[in-house]
Write an enzyme that holds these catalytic residues in place. Structure first.
Site, mmCIF file in Angstrom:
data_model
loop_
_atom_site.group_PDB
_atom_site.id
_atom_site.type_symbol
_atom_site.label_atom_id
_atom_site.label_comp_id
_atom_site.label_asym_id
_atom_site.label_seq_id
_atom_site.Cartn_x
_atom_site.Cartn_y
_atom_site.Cartn_z
ATOM 1 N N LYS A 110 0.834 -1.198 0.000
ATOM 2 C CA LYS A 110 0.000 0.000 0.000
ATOM 3 C C LYS A 110 0.873 1.255 0.000
ATOM 4 O O LYS A 110 2.078 1.190 0.263
ATOM 5 C CB LYS A 110 -0.906 0.012 1.236
ATOM 6 C CG LYS A 110 -0.158 0.109 2.570
ATOM 7 C CD LYS A 110 -1.123 0.167 3.728
ATOM 8 C CE LYS A 110 -0.351 0.288 5.053
ATOM 9 N NZ LYS A 110 -1.251 0.463 6.205
ATOM 10 N N ARG B 159 -11.145 1.381 14.140
ATOM 11 C CA ARG B 159 -11.198 1.906 12.772
ATOM 12 C C ARG B 159 -12.267 1.090 12.033
ATOM 13 O O ARG B 159 -13.382 0.960 12.506
ATOM 14 C CB ARG B 159 -9.828 1.806 12.093
ATOM 15 C CG ARG B 159 -8.715 2.553 12.812
ATOM 16 C CD ARG B 159 -7.449 2.656 11.986
ATOM 17 N NE ARG B 159 -6.993 1.368 11.474
ATOM 18 C CZ ARG B 159 -5.847 1.175 10.831
ATOM 19 N NH1 ARG B 159 -5.040 2.206 10.601
ATOM 20 N NH2 ARG B 159 -5.488 -0.020 10.407
ATOM 21 N N TYR C 136 16.049 30.043 6.852
ATOM 22 C CA TYR C 136 15.010 30.933 7.370
ATOM 23 C C TYR C 136 15.026 30.990 8.891
ATOM 24 O O TYR C 136 15.211 29.985 9.570
ATOM 25 C CB TYR C 136 13.629 30.452 6.908
ATOM 26 C CG TYR C 136 13.380 30.587 5.433
ATOM 27 C CD1 TYR C 136 13.201 31.847 4.860
ATOM 28 C CD2 TYR C 136 13.311 29.474 4.607
ATOM 29 C CE1 TYR C 136 12.951 31.987 3.497
ATOM 30 C CE2 TYR C 136 13.065 29.595 3.251
ATOM 31 C CZ TYR C 136 12.892 30.855 2.700
ATOM 32 O OH TYR C 136 12.659 30.985 1.352
ATOM 33 N N MET D 216 11.610 24.410 1.352
ATOM 34 C CA MET D 216 10.704 23.632 0.512
ATOM 35 C C MET D 216 11.454 22.696 -0.428
ATOM 36 O O MET D 216 11.014 21.566 -0.663
ATOM 37 C CB MET D 216 9.801 24.558 -0.303
ATOM 38 C CG MET D 216 8.729 23.823 -1.095
ATOM 39 S SD MET D 216 7.646 24.905 -2.056
ATOM 40 C CE MET D 216 6.807 25.796 -0.753
#
Length: 424
Positions: free
Chosen positions: A45, A150, A287, A339
């Site tokens: 998966k 679930r 940053y 990013m």
């Protein structure tokens, strides 16, 4: 020989995820030895945990896996199409998909010979309608909620579902192939964790008894994923599901590392340095200025960032290994992950502030040298486990969240040699 990923993306993309298919097969053999009496389902998966759906599925089948499993029905369709194109007989590659919605195309699933999970009567009704449309029975695995909360039928609701399953089976609309569930704490060896696992087993057995009372006797009972395979033999039943262990990672490195378990991490993430330069003492990196050079430093730039799936939480905490002409160099990540890139510290730079010769002298690394973010631990390379600790998460997330646009390169080597080839 190298290749991009199966979608043909990644041309000129600097970074690569190299997937060792021999390691995939090896890991299956380790897990099979831990559960020798059970069928083995390879869980592929989420694009095979980020490793690449079809190449890993084919390697798993070559390695002796009896079944393949995915979560999303859409991914099951993609997998079946790929296996059909590869000439794999459907009888040799049964697929189970366990997430469906009210809009799922169960008729297409029946046509594609995909087994589906049933937790509720409304799902069963939709599946039966599809079976009437197609003209042959659907193959289903009834899921019992053993404590995960679930999907899965709670014991209180299971008698009604079991009765509906019996009627649908009598009408020739379904074949109840399996009964199954998930365990929530099989990776937890504490007293509470073991008690939780024992409770899952107890509820599963009660659920099987309810099904039997309704005349439902599934051929394949399955409860154990990797943690159950390794640490809870009482959960093996008829089939086990190889998940994180298939990819060479431990379900809980604090309990046993992959190396302790004999597993080999299959994915190596690497990228070439795109910049190497000197920054002066007191210069901030990235940053927010969360890291400031304590001395004059050489720094490098790695072209991967949170847009590629590199966790920003690893800022100022993770490390990479840069493979240089002089050997491997351990380099900490400094400043915030951006990013598309992050900065690494390559070590102190000689010379006085503003001295040009320091910049033109011998650097500890050069542009184009390969930085390995994580891999199998060769030459001191970090592991996915190391990045998980740095980002306070789990190794599952480190590999699975890698961007699909990062080219996957597949290596397939003979166990008797150190060499190998990479291929589509």
């Amino acid at each position: 020989m190298t290749s991009t990923n199966e979608h043909g993306q990644g041309r000129d993309y600097p970074s690569k995820a190299v997937v060792d298919l021999t390691a995939i097969r090896h890991n299956l053999s380790v897990l099979r030895a831990a559960a020798p009496g059970a069928l083995q389902l390879a869980t592929v998966k989420a694009n095979a945990y980020g490793h690449g759906l079809l190449p890993v599925a084919l390697a798993a089948l070559e390695g002796g896996a009896d079944w393949l499993g995915v979560a999303q029905l859409a991914e099951a369709f993609t997998l079946r199409e790929g296996l059909d194109e590869a000439g794999v007989a459907r009888a040799n590659a049964p697929i189970l998909a366990w997430i469906s919605t009210s809009s799922s195309d169960f008729a297409a699933a029946i046509d594609a010979d995909i087994d589906v999970s049933v937790s509720w009567t409304w799902v069963l009704a939709d599946i039966c309608a599809a079976a009437r449309q197609v003209g042959r029975p659907a193959r289903v695995h009834v899921k019992i909620d053993t404590g995960m909360s679930r999907a899965g039928s709670p014991l209180a609701d299971l008698p009604a579902l079991a009765s509906a399953l019996r009627m649908a089976a009598d009408d020739g609309l379904i074949d109840v192939v399996g009964a199954w569930s998930h365990m929530s704490r099989a990776d937890d060896p504490s007293e509470a964790g073991n008690a939780s696992t024992a409770n899952h087993v107890r509820i599963f057995e009660e659920g099987l008894a309810i099904l039997a009372d309704a005349g439902i006797t599934p051929r394949i009972r399955h409860l154990a994923a990797t943690s159950g395979i390794l640490w809870h033999p009482e959960t093996h039943y008829d089939m086990v599901r190889a998940g994180i262990g298939l990819y060479g990672l431990s379900p809980d490195p604090a309990v046993s590392s992959a190396a302790d378990l004999g597993l080999v991490p299959a994915l190596t993430l690497r990228a070439p340095l795109t910049s190497v330069k000197v920054i002066e003492e007191g210069t901030p990196a990235s940053y927010g200025g969360t890291w400031v050079a304590p001395t004059r430093r050489w720094v490098g730039l790695v072209p991967l960032g949170y847009g590629d799936g590199i966790l920003r939480a690893a800022s100022n905490r993770a490390r990479v290994t840069v493979h240089t002409a002089s050997g491997p160099l351990d380099a900490p990540l400094i400043g915030r992950v951006c990013m598309d890139q992050f900065i690494i510290d390559l070590g102190p730079a000689e010379g006085d502030v503003g001295t040009p010769t320091a910049r033109s002298g011998d650097a500890p690394a050069t542009v184009g040298d390969i930085a390995v973010l994580f891999g199998a631990g060769h030459d001191g390379d970090p592991l996915a486990d190391d990045w998980a600790r740095a980002a306070t998460t789990i190794n599952y997330e480190i590999v699975t969240r890698l961007g699909a646009h990062i080219p996957r390169v597949y290596a397939d080597r003979d166990d008797s040699t150190d060499g190998g080839a990479a291929h589509e």
